[in-house]
Design a protein around this motif. Structure first.
Motif, PDB file in Angstrom:
ATOM      1  N   THR A  31      37.284  50.391  36.880  1.00 44.18           N
ATOM      2  CA  THR A  31      37.550  49.832  38.195  1.00 44.18           C
ATOM      3  C   THR A  31      38.925  50.289  38.674  1.00 44.18           C
ATOM      4  O   THR A  31      39.743  50.765  37.898  1.00 44.18           O
ATOM      5  CB  THR A  31      37.546  48.292  38.173  1.00 44.18           C
ATOM      6  N   ARG A  32      39.196  50.120  39.955  1.00 44.90           N
ATOM      7  CA  ARG A  32      40.509  50.467  40.508  1.00 44.90           C
ATOM      8  C   ARG A  32      41.584  49.536  39.959  1.00 44.90           C
ATOM      9  O   ARG A  32      42.696  49.966  39.673  1.00 44.90           O
ATOM     10  CB  ARG A  32      40.466  50.369  42.033  1.00 44.90           C
ATOM     11  N   GLY A  33      41.282  48.235  39.796  1.00 45.48           N
ATOM     12  CA  GLY A  33      42.268  47.272  39.327  1.00 45.48           C
ATOM     13  C   GLY A  33      43.424  47.169  40.302  1.00 45.48           C
ATOM     14  O   GLY A  33      43.227  47.055  41.520  1.00 45.48           O
ATOM     15  N   ASP A  34      44.657  47.245  39.784  1.00 41.37           N
ATOM     16  CA  ASP A  34      45.836  47.166  40.655  1.00 41.37           C
ATOM     17  C   ASP A  34      46.302  48.532  41.133  1.00 41.37           C
ATOM     18  O   ASP A  34      47.379  48.672  41.705  1.00 41.37           O
ATOM     19  CB  ASP A  34      46.985  46.433  39.946  1.00 41.37           C
ATOM     20  N   ASP A  55      37.715  48.892  31.918  1.00 39.17           N
ATOM     21  CA  ASP A  55      36.743  49.851  31.392  1.00 39.17           C
ATOM     22  C   ASP A  55      35.339  49.289  31.596  1.00 39.17           C
ATOM     23  O   ASP A  55      34.925  48.328  30.938  1.00 39.17           O
ATOM     24  CB  ASP A  55      37.013  50.085  29.910  1.00 39.17           C
ATOM     25  N   ILE A  56      34.575  49.886  32.515  1.00 43.34           N
ATOM     26  CA  ILE A  56      33.217  49.423  32.816  1.00 43.34           C
ATOM     27  C   ILE A  56      32.214  50.547  32.526  1.00 43.34           C
ATOM     28  O   ILE A  56      31.197  50.683  33.211  1.00 43.34           O
ATOM     29  CB  ILE A  56      33.098  48.967  34.289  1.00 43.34           C
ATOM     30  N   VAL A  91      42.114  50.357  31.307  1.00 40.04           N
ATOM     31  CA  VAL A  91      42.198  51.809  31.506  1.00 40.04           C
ATOM     32  C   VAL A  91      43.400  52.090  32.386  1.00 40.04           C
ATOM     33  O   VAL A  91      43.527  51.528  33.485  1.00 40.04           O
ATOM     34  CB  VAL A  91      40.924  52.356  32.177  1.00 40.04           C
ATOM     35  N   ARG A  92      44.283  52.931  31.907  1.00 34.39           N
ATOM     36  CA  ARG A  92      45.466  53.320  32.684  1.00 34.39           C
ATOM     37  C   ARG A  92      45.116  54.566  33.489  1.00 34.39           C
ATOM     38  O   ARG A  92      44.740  55.591  32.926  1.00 34.39           O
ATOM     39  CB  ARG A  92      46.627  53.623  31.733  1.00 34.39           C
TER      40      ARG A  92
END
Length: 787
Positions: free
Chosen positions: A143-146, A152-153, A73-74
């Motif tokens: 999620t926040r990720g980077d 995508d959760i 997800v962007r």
């Protein structure tokens, strides 16, 4: 509508209301047994009428089929991290920066100035997530990720009991992205670990690890079985109206059914923030959940927009951390790691000890100066500190416990990876007429890319997301490629074949083809990305963008002398020498040549940016030569009198005596400087390059062709509601304008949104043209610029 359909809608509405009262308001109105009866009735009706089941039903939190992997997800609005305050002084300094950024009076002996209002809430120790609601319905979780891209959760967040699948009430924006923390209460964590131990499963070290591990399960049924909770702290993308304050916005989210912190408070000024921090700190152990500090945010959304962002964090928020947890343990050994730039860094190997719920076996020592400061010896008992996710640190040696056989820590003479010599760095301090050498704190392996550790780190950097962004080349894959001898520089990536890759561990036909395709796609990077990917010491993304924009071509950047580079904004002497030294290095030039030969074609190359055409002055040039006793004023006098570098070099004593206010000491220093052939030759070399680049004071000044605002200076202030100030800056720069931070007589136009302060007053005083946001948007549209 059938009786079953009507009853299903009634039960869903009633259960949604009870969930809201239980999870958000903490005011349950029915006993658990009655809730269970209503829930089971709904479940039975939906089982008998499966065509009436909908995704927002309270029964749809049990999880679905397991996924093979999470999608990406962007984040349209980046999920940034927060700056940290560890001491009271850090928070006071943050408050000072906020007030200065808002042009608010700081106060003096006769008054306290203007206090900023801050929202205050505990900093939950969990996992940051984003929830996207469209027309009031939950459509995605990530999620926040980077910060730019997350996972995508969606299936998993739907199972969290206090996440509303459908917003309460009315009036919510058509699109509402809610951001918050998924966490696990202390009681829930204890229950989960007891259950895991009983069933022979894995137990977790702390609630944060348990929450993160539970939320990132590919099987959402597992997530559904875990006692996760959600607490929102802000918003991202919004299409609609929200209150104009942080506290007001969160309270509105609560009305719509989203859980917020019960500890949310409003503080006026830094001292009330400190009172809140101390109060929460005293009650920390009695809270139902783990926290590692307090978050303070400027309450006014308008002021948040005016303050804006740094590269990775907002200027209007800070996390005030609690003192870190500390434990005693034994230092078993000190090993040395080699980084991308060859830095040889000591790492403490410890007798494992649990610190703040995490088992710690390693800790950073930074450099040998830190080892000396601590007086550290192998075998010592040491105090280890860990704060949140910060890498554990060795804080102190317990000298009274030092054993008789303790051993000193020595930097290796040879690199532990490649065996090359390890040398201490030299710091060069340049001032008027001299260079002073001193020892740096960093030791480096001189093996460069012949050293496997440096090679691996250099390639990992080259392929990273912000550099050439080659998907599929993770750290482990790079290590395999280096260890098997398939690559000895980044250029070798472009010679890899299907047959070489497919036999590597973890690869099959499809993954091999995908990797080779991604490598091929990376052959057309922008000049800025390529410069950043090269890994030049001290050159980050912003400096790489500046070099690319200003000089316009790799050829100029490679050839640029340090003295020429310092004419670019924010490039100091040390960075300029790092850039020049990198491109002077024969090995680096060879690798760049191979990259070009193997198909890397740089995009967005062109001429010198018009802003830097004829940007130098003779007086400035003389000043930058660092001639003793020749300051800016003296340089101006010399330039005015002689008019050229050759005239100044050739000036004799009689000529110099004609220069107004140039004293004998300065004149002697000037003659001594240019009487040294190497100094005169270097000055001529720099002047020649300035002329070649078009930066010389006699070069032709240029306007950027086709850019209507070329040569104009604009300033942005106040709150821009349609676009961020960063976006507005990009639009203006795309039209050729320079965007400055302060108003002066040279300012062409000021864009002033609501909340504009002293900059607007100064613009009015100077007669500078002022546009509000609507007028600014209309002006952009007139130049064909759309949002």
């Amino acid at each position: 509508m059938t009786d079953a359909a009507t009853r299903i809608l009634q039960l869903r509405a009633e259960l949604d209301q009870h969930n809201h009262r239980y999870y958000v308001l903490d005011e349950p109105s029915i006993p658990d047994a009655e809730y269970d009866r209503l829930f089971n009735e709904l479940k039975a009706l939906e089982a008998a009428n499966p065509e009436l089941v909908s995704a927002d039903s309270p029964t749809q939190r049990v999880g679905g089929s397991a996924l093979s992997a999470f999608g990406e997800v962007r984040h349209e609005v980046p999920m940034l991290s927060l700056g940290n305050a560890f001491e009271e002084a850090d928070l006071l300094d943050f408050d000072r920066r906020v007030r200065e950024g808002l042009d608010l009076p700081a106060g003096d002996l006769f008054g306290g100035g203007v206090d900023v209002e801050y929202s205050c809430e505990p900093k939950l120790d969990g996992l940051a997530v984003s929830l996207l609601y469209e027309q009031g319905k939950l459509v995605r979780g990530a999620t926040r990720g980077d910060g730019s891209t997350g996972e995508d959760i969606s299936a998993n967040v739907r199972t969290i009991r206090n996440v509303p699948l459908k917003l309460q009430g009315e009036g919510w924006p058509a699109v509402l992205e809610v951001r918050g923390e998924v966490f696990m209460s202390k009681a829930g964590f204890e229950r989960l670990n007891a259950s895991q131990a009983e069933s022979g499963g894995k137990t977790f070290a702390n609630p944060r690890n348990a929450a993160a591990g539970s939320l990132r399960q590919l099987d959402s049924k597992i997530t559904a079985s875990r006692p996760l909770e959600f607490c929102c702290y802000g918003v991202g993308r919004v299409e609609g109206e929200l209150p104009a304050t942080q506290v007001g916005m969160l309270q509105q989210l609560k009305v719509w059914g989203l859980p917020i912190s019960r500890e949310l408070k409003l503080a006026k000024g830094a001292h009330e923030c400190l009172d809140y921090y101390r109060d929460i700190g005293e009650r920390r152990q009695s809270l139902a959940y783990e926290i590692d500090g307090v978050v303070f945010k400027v309450n006014s959304i308008g002021q948040q927009r005016e303050l804006g962002f740094r590269a990775r964090e907002p200027r209007w928020a800070i996390a005030h951390k609690f003192p870190a947890s500390e434990e005693l343990t034994e230092l078993l050994d000190v090993e040395f790691q080699v980084g991308r730039t060859g830095a040889v860094t000591p790492v403490a190997r410890l007798k494992p000890v649990k610190v703040a719920g995490v088992m710690v076996a390693n800790a950073t020592l930074h450099n040998m100066d830190e080892v000396a400061r601590l007086g550290l010896m192998i075998g010592d008992t040491v105090i280890i500190r860990r704060a949140g996710d910060v890498i554990p640190q060795v804080m102190q040696v317990v000298l009274e416990r030092r054993p008789a056989d303790a051993r000193p820590v020595h930097i290796p003479e040879q690199c532990p990876v490649c065996g090359s010599a390890v040398e201490r760095t030299q710091l060069v301090k340049r001032s008027k007429g001299k260079e002073t050498l001193s020892e740096g704190s960093v030791y480096r392996c001189v093996g460069r890319l012949a050293c496997a550790a440096q090679l691996k780190q250099a390639i990992i950097h080259y392929v990273s997301r912000r550099a050439l962004d080659i998907e599929g080349l993770g750290d482990k894959i790079v290590e395999q490629l280096v260890d098997t001898g398939l690559i000895t520089s980044p250029a070798d990536l472009y010679t890899l074949t299907y047959e070489q890759v497919v036999v590597l561990e973890g690869f099959a036909d499809l993954s091999t083809r995908n990797l080779l395709a991604s490598i091929a796609e990376s052959k057309r990077p922008s000049l800025a990305r390529f410069i950043y990917a090269l890994g030049i010491p001290d050159v980050g993304e912003e400096t790489a963008k500046l070099l690319a924009r200003a000089l316009g071509s790799l050829t100029r950047i490679q050839a640029a002398l340090p003295e020429v580079l310092t004419w670019l904004p924010d490039v100091g002497g040390e960075v300029a020498h790092e850039i020049h030294s990198f491109f002077e290095d024969e090995h680096n030039r060879t690798v760049i040549g191979l990259l070009r030969e193997r198909g890397v074609e740089l995009q967005e190359e062109g001429e010198l940016h018009a802003e830097f055409a004829a940007c130098t002055t003779l007086a400035g040039f003389i000043d930058k030569l660092n001639i003793p006793f020749i300051a800016a004023t003296g340089a101006e006098k010399l330039a005015s009198r002689f008019g050229s570098l050759e005239g100044i070099i050739a000036a004799d004593w009689l000529d110099l005596r004609q220069v107004e206010r140039l004293n004998e000491k300065a004149a002697r220093s000037l003659r001594d400087f240019f009487d040294k052939p190497e100094n005169a030759a270097r000055a001529r070399q720099v002047e020649t390059q300035l002329r070649d680049f078009g930066m010389h004071w006699e070069s032709e000044k240029k306007q950027v062709e086709g850019l209507p605002l070329a040569g104009q200076t604009w300033v942005l202030t106040g709150t821009l509601e349609v676009m961020s100030r960063d976006v507005a800056k990009d639009k203006l720069e795309g039209l050729g304008a320079k965007v400055a931070g302060s108003v002066s007589a040279k300012t062409h136009c000021l864009v002033a949104g609501p909340g504009a302060g002293s900059k607007l007053a100064k613009a009015s005083e100077l007669g500078v043209k002022v546009l509000d946001e609507a007028q600014f948007l209309a002006a952009l549209a007139g130049y064909g610029v759309t949002l």
